[in-house]
Design an enzyme around this catalytic site. Structure first.
Site, PDB file in Angstrom:
ATOM      1  N   CYS A  48       0.853  -1.186   0.000  1.00  0.00           N
ATOM      2  CA  CYS A  48       0.000   0.000   0.000  1.00  0.00           C
ATOM      3  C   CYS A  48       0.893   1.240   0.000  1.00  0.00           C
ATOM      4  CB  CYS A  48      -0.912  -0.012   1.221  1.00  0.00           C
ATOM      5  SG  CYS A  48      -1.858   1.491   1.498  1.00  0.00           S
ATOM      6  N   CYS A  70       0.302   6.210   7.129  1.00  0.00           N
ATOM      7  CA  CYS A  70      -1.007   5.969   7.743  1.00  0.00           C
ATOM      8  C   CYS A  70      -0.817   5.247   9.068  1.00  0.00           C
ATOM      9  CB  CYS A  70      -1.867   5.136   6.783  1.00  0.00           C
ATOM     10  SG  CYS A  70      -3.444   4.589   7.487  1.00  0.00           S
ATOM     11  N   CYS A 108      -2.315  -0.014   9.287  1.00  0.00           N
ATOM     12  CA  CYS A 108      -1.805  -1.388   9.157  1.00  0.00           C
ATOM     13  C   CYS A 108      -0.296  -1.470   9.326  1.00  0.00           C
ATOM     14  CB  CYS A 108      -2.198  -1.958   7.796  1.00  0.00           C
ATOM     15  SG  CYS A 108      -3.946  -1.795   7.416  1.00  0.00           S
ATOM     16  N   CYS A 165      -5.866   2.478  -0.049  1.00  0.00           N
ATOM     17  CA  CYS A 165      -5.966   1.565   1.103  1.00  0.00           C
ATOM     18  C   CYS A 165      -6.383   0.173   0.641  1.00  0.00           C
ATOM     19  CB  CYS A 165      -6.975   2.118   2.097  1.00  0.00           C
ATOM     20  SG  CYS A 165      -7.262   1.038   3.508  1.00  0.00           S
ATOM     21  N   GLN A 197     -19.459  -7.048  13.308  1.00  0.00           N
ATOM     22  CA  GLN A 197     -18.054  -7.341  13.059  1.00  0.00           C
ATOM     23  C   GLN A 197     -17.633  -6.792  11.693  1.00  0.00           C
ATOM     24  OE1 GLN A 197     -15.759  -8.416  14.966  1.00  0.00           O
ATOM     25  NE2 GLN A 197     -16.657  -9.676  16.566  1.00  0.00           N
ATOM     26  N   TYR A 207     -23.613  -9.385  26.578  1.00  0.00           N
ATOM     27  CA  TYR A 207     -23.081  -8.343  25.692  1.00  0.00           C
ATOM     28  C   TYR A 207     -23.428  -8.718  24.251  1.00  0.00           C
ATOM     29  CZ  TYR A 207     -20.320  -7.798  29.979  1.00  0.00           C
ATOM     30  OH  TYR A 207     -19.925  -7.689  31.295  1.00  0.00           O
ATOM     31  N   GLU A 222     -27.896  -6.891  26.585  1.00  0.00           N
ATOM     32  CA  GLU A 222     -27.074  -5.852  25.957  1.00  0.00           C
ATOM     33  C   GLU A 222     -27.453  -4.495  26.529  1.00  0.00           C
ATOM     34  OE1 GLU A 222     -24.923  -3.253  23.952  1.00  0.00           O
ATOM     35  OE2 GLU A 222     -24.556  -5.410  23.786  1.00  0.00           O
ATOM     36  N   ASP A 267     -19.243 -12.054  25.425  1.00  0.00           N
ATOM     37  CA  ASP A 267     -18.499 -11.323  24.393  1.00  0.00           C
ATOM     38  C   ASP A 267     -18.459  -9.848  24.779  1.00  0.00           C
ATOM     39  OD1 ASP A 267     -17.225 -10.482  22.139  1.00  0.00           O
ATOM     40  OD2 ASP A 267     -18.848 -10.921  20.748  1.00  0.00           O
ATOM     41  N   CYS A 308     -12.109  -9.451  22.357  1.00  0.00           N
ATOM     42  CA  CYS A 308     -11.386  -8.654  21.366  1.00  0.00           C
ATOM     43  C   CYS A 308     -10.148  -8.022  21.978  1.00  0.00           C
ATOM     44  CB  CYS A 308     -12.302  -7.580  20.772  1.00  0.00           C
ATOM     45  SG  CYS A 308     -12.946  -6.407  21.984  1.00  0.00           S
TER      46      CYS A 308
END
Length: 454
Positions: free
Chosen positions: A71, A77, A80, A160, A286, A315, A336, A381, A408
């Site tokens: 990229c 940036c 990544c 990108c 997601q 959650y 939630e 989660d 996560c």
């Protein structure tokens, strides 16, 4: 070592979250977004007895593990930072980071399974959130991502690689329109200017696209003409809605005081397995659709046979995991905090003809106490900060035989798992699932079981 001094050093270790260790004159300095083996020039930004931090100024020598970058924005940036490493090496690093965190917290694991790769490693994102700004102070308006290590400078990421061509065309079309009409960018320090954010969401399977423009009220410009321009774009997908939100809040986040529909509808549709989901502008979903399916398959595998069982999904967001499990379970109860997400979960359950799903809005630590029906299994989660201590006590009080924890953030995961082990739970299996190639992030799935005498 003095604050503000510039040094050179070699990066020794990359920790989870993108922080690395560099040793300068025998002292450990923490630096973000650099890779093991790189020789760097850094400036010391914090020098305390127990913590030293530095900011990278330049990469003097590439790491032996780096390959050709793909990229043109790489290195400038702030996204990544692992993109110059072969994907197989990225997976190896993430796997080692997860295992290292478990060892640091002395979490005993019966089986570490190999990390699962993302089905797509480029053009995998179904959502991109862009910011209006300038690349240099008082420069022309730009639209894209933050520069590496800088909060206010924005570079236009027209090449990108983690988003597909539709995102890139929409990005450049909106930026071109803003420049042609001399629209100003919002300055988060002075709190003046007009354009703030552009959010684009696209269904991987349905190819439906929502374009969401966010501005302040400091200009009365209308966007009907931009809507017509967007409607004429030759895209792989189809723009089904163009929204304009007004936001005069001081926080530099995407939010809405008022939302206007320029054309089309507010929601777009996406598929997961055999299910259909309507996703609103602020709904959590997601960002890697194929990766999400891979993740949920792991949850199903870890839970095992749920036929005839009642499962609680904590959650639960818009109810994606709950509805995937509802096909086989006797009943699924989702809890939630965000009411909008719960409303959308209820709507989606109706769309999918699922009558065995119940969704409850409220704080997990409070709503857990209201559940009268003893569940057979639980999926947890939580957000990045992990499970609140009070909610954790209520979860453990149910003394369920098995739970699956989806995280996560493995840092908060291992801290929570200490409490589970102290309560008599065994960490049976752990697997990393990569939904975010070329970044520092990774999902982790854990199977917890409890001995009956615990």
């Amino acid at each position: 070592m003095k604050k503000g001094t510039v040094y050179e050093g070699v990066v020794e270790e990359l920790q989870y979250g993108g922080k690395s260790k560099v040793f300068i004159e025998g002292e450990e300095v923490e630096v973000k977004n650099v890779l093991p083996g790189q020789k760097i020039r850094l400036r010391v930004t914090k020098n305390r007895r127990n913590k030293r931090q530095g900011k990278v100024l330049d990469i003097i020598e590439r790491s032996p593990i780096e390959t050709e970058k793909t990229c043109k924005h790489f290195g400038r940036c702030g996204g990544c930072f692992m993109q110059s490493i072969a994907y197989e090496e990225q997976l190896k690093i993430k796997d080692e980071q997860i295992q290292s965190l478990f060892k640091q917290e002395n979490i005993k694991v019966e089986e570490f399974l190999p990390i699962k790769s993302s089905p797509k490693i480029f053009e995998y994102r179904n959502k991109m959130e862009f910011t209006f700004g300038d690349e240099e102070k008082n420069g022309s308006i730009t639209l894209g991502m933050h520069k590496k290590g800088l909060h206010h400078d924005i570079i236009t990421v027209d090449d990108c690689r983690i988003m597909d061509e539709d995102f890139r065309r929409i990005l450049m079309t909106v930026l071109g329109y803003a420049r042609k009409n001399n629209l100003t960018q919002y300055n988060s320090m002075r709190h003046d200017g007009f354009l703030r954010h552009l959010v684009v969401r696209k269904g991987h399977y349905t190819k439906e696209i929502i374009v969401h423009l966010v501005s302040t009220t400091q200009d009365s410009h209308e966007f009907n003409d931009l809507g017509k321009v967007l409607g004429r774009l030759d895209l792989d997908g189809e723009i089904v809605g163009f929204l304009h939100s007004l936001n005069d809040g001081l926080a530099d986040i995407v939010q809405s005081d008022e939302m206007r529909v320029i054309f089309g509808r507010k929601e777009y549709k996406e598929k997961l397995f055999y299910l259909t989901f309507e996703i609103s502008p602020y709904s959590f979903f997601q960002t890697n659709t194929l990766g999400a399916e891979s993740l949920y398959l792991e949850v199903i595998e870890f839970l095992g046979d749920v036929k005839g069982k009642t499962v609680i999904d904590l959650y639960s967001g818009t109810g994606t995991i709950a509805q995937v499990l509802a096909k086989d379970a006797k009943k699924v109860i989702g809890i939630e905090l965000v009411q909008e997400a719960v409303d959308k979960a209820i709507e989606n359950a109706k769309i999918n003809n699922l009558s065995n799903c119940t969704f409850i809005a409220g704080d997990v630590k409070e709503k857990m106490l209201e559940i009268r029906e003893k569940p057979d299994a639980m999926v947890i989660d939580p957000p990045r900060e992990g499970i609140h201590d009070k909610a954790l006590r209520d979860i453990l009080s149910h003394k369920l035989d098995e739970m699956v924890y989806v995280s996560c953030n493995p840092k908060t995961l291992v801290k929570n798992l200490k409490s589970f082990q102290e309560a008599g739970y065994t960490v049976k299996k752990v697997r990393g699932v990569d939904l975010f190639p070329h970044t520092s992030h990774v999902e982790t799935v854990v199977l917890l079981t409890r001995a009956h005498n615990s």
